[in-house]
Design an enzyme around this catalytic site. Sequence first.
Site, PDB file in Angstrom:
ATOM      1  N   HIS A  31       0.815  -1.221   0.000  1.00 56.16           N
ATOM      2  CA  HIS A  31       0.000   0.000   0.000  1.00 56.16           C
ATOM      3  C   HIS A  31       0.851   1.276   0.000  1.00 56.16           C
ATOM      4  CE1 HIS A  31      -3.769  -2.095   0.438  1.00 56.16           C
ATOM      5  NE2 HIS A  31      -3.391  -2.672   1.571  1.00 56.16           N
ATOM      6  N   ASP A  53      -4.614 -12.975   3.938  1.00 57.16           N
ATOM      7  CA  ASP A  53      -5.899 -12.429   4.379  1.00 57.16           C
ATOM      8  C   ASP A  53      -7.032 -12.809   3.440  1.00 57.16           C
ATOM      9  OD1 ASP A  53      -4.738 -10.836   2.453  1.00 57.16           O
ATOM     10  OD2 ASP A  53      -5.051  -8.939   3.507  1.00 57.16           O
TER      11      ASP A  53
END
Length: 334
Positions: free
Chosen positions: A154, A279
């Site tokens: 990110h 995830d």
Amino acid sequence: MRRFFSPNQLAHAPLQELHNGGFTAYAESPARGEAMATALGGLEEPDDRGDAAIRAVHGADYLDFLQTAPAKWAAAGRPGDVMGYVWPVVGRRPLTLNRIDALVGQYSFDASTPLTADTYQSAYWSTQSALAALAAVQGGDRAAFALCRPPGHHAGADYLGGYCYLNSAAITAQAARDGGAGRVAILDIDYHHGNGTQDIFYDRGDVFYASLHADPATDYPFYWGHADERGDGDGLAANLNLPLPQGTTMAGFRVAQTTALDAIASFAPDLLVVSFGADTWEGDPISHLKLATADYAVLAADIAARGWPTVILMEGGYAVDALGNNVISFLSGF
């Protein structure tokens, strides 16, 4: 397969984050790294290769901010960890700013990614683990793994967010290019879109970025990762986003990954960087896909079957008790 991790990566330990309108315990905790390191075993500590590869991706002003912000925060009398509350969403431009509140907003995009006095060193050693894995592959290994914690995908060239401070995937890809690889591909299979990686290479045609992720219409980071984002300039058609609906199971995920792998094959890379996030697991506390532990070995085998030299970097995954088994399953596919 050689696997790299530095205990220095555990020092970064913010107390809380702002998530869905309330303060909660920081999800990207040192317990994640400890759990994976314990389960994997046999981890090698990376050498310190310096910051040249980091500076090839991240701006000097941003790196200075990461290293000095905690002291400035404390000097301003602020308690706790460094966290922003105002962001320049319109007319973002270079400015000479001094107040720490302004600097945090200038170099971040969310309030879920606090800075501590130990953050930079942990992120620095996360990138050293990635560079060690790259060196192993450059030395002839078919694949190598870096337990990157904190994660990186990110983080943009000059901003942090999504628990990420230094973009290990981008740093690895750029170091590979600088080391002689003509074309590098990045396959991002974390639950969340790697907006920082996309941003760094969006107008370049020498690095292909393909991402499978939860549809940003419903999931973080919302503003990036849509299917119509295909790159600009020389990078047009070198960016592929494959958004997936919440609840996607192995069948749909594998089809999308095959689409990404076929596109990467057309690009004909000299090296593949995999941003792997666990995830996507069915029990992850902040995500909503439905992959089982055994699925990771199959997905990895599909990647390995393409035959590209591969550097695997850890990104997300927040079900701490399951992380070790999920990573082991993925690595077994190679």
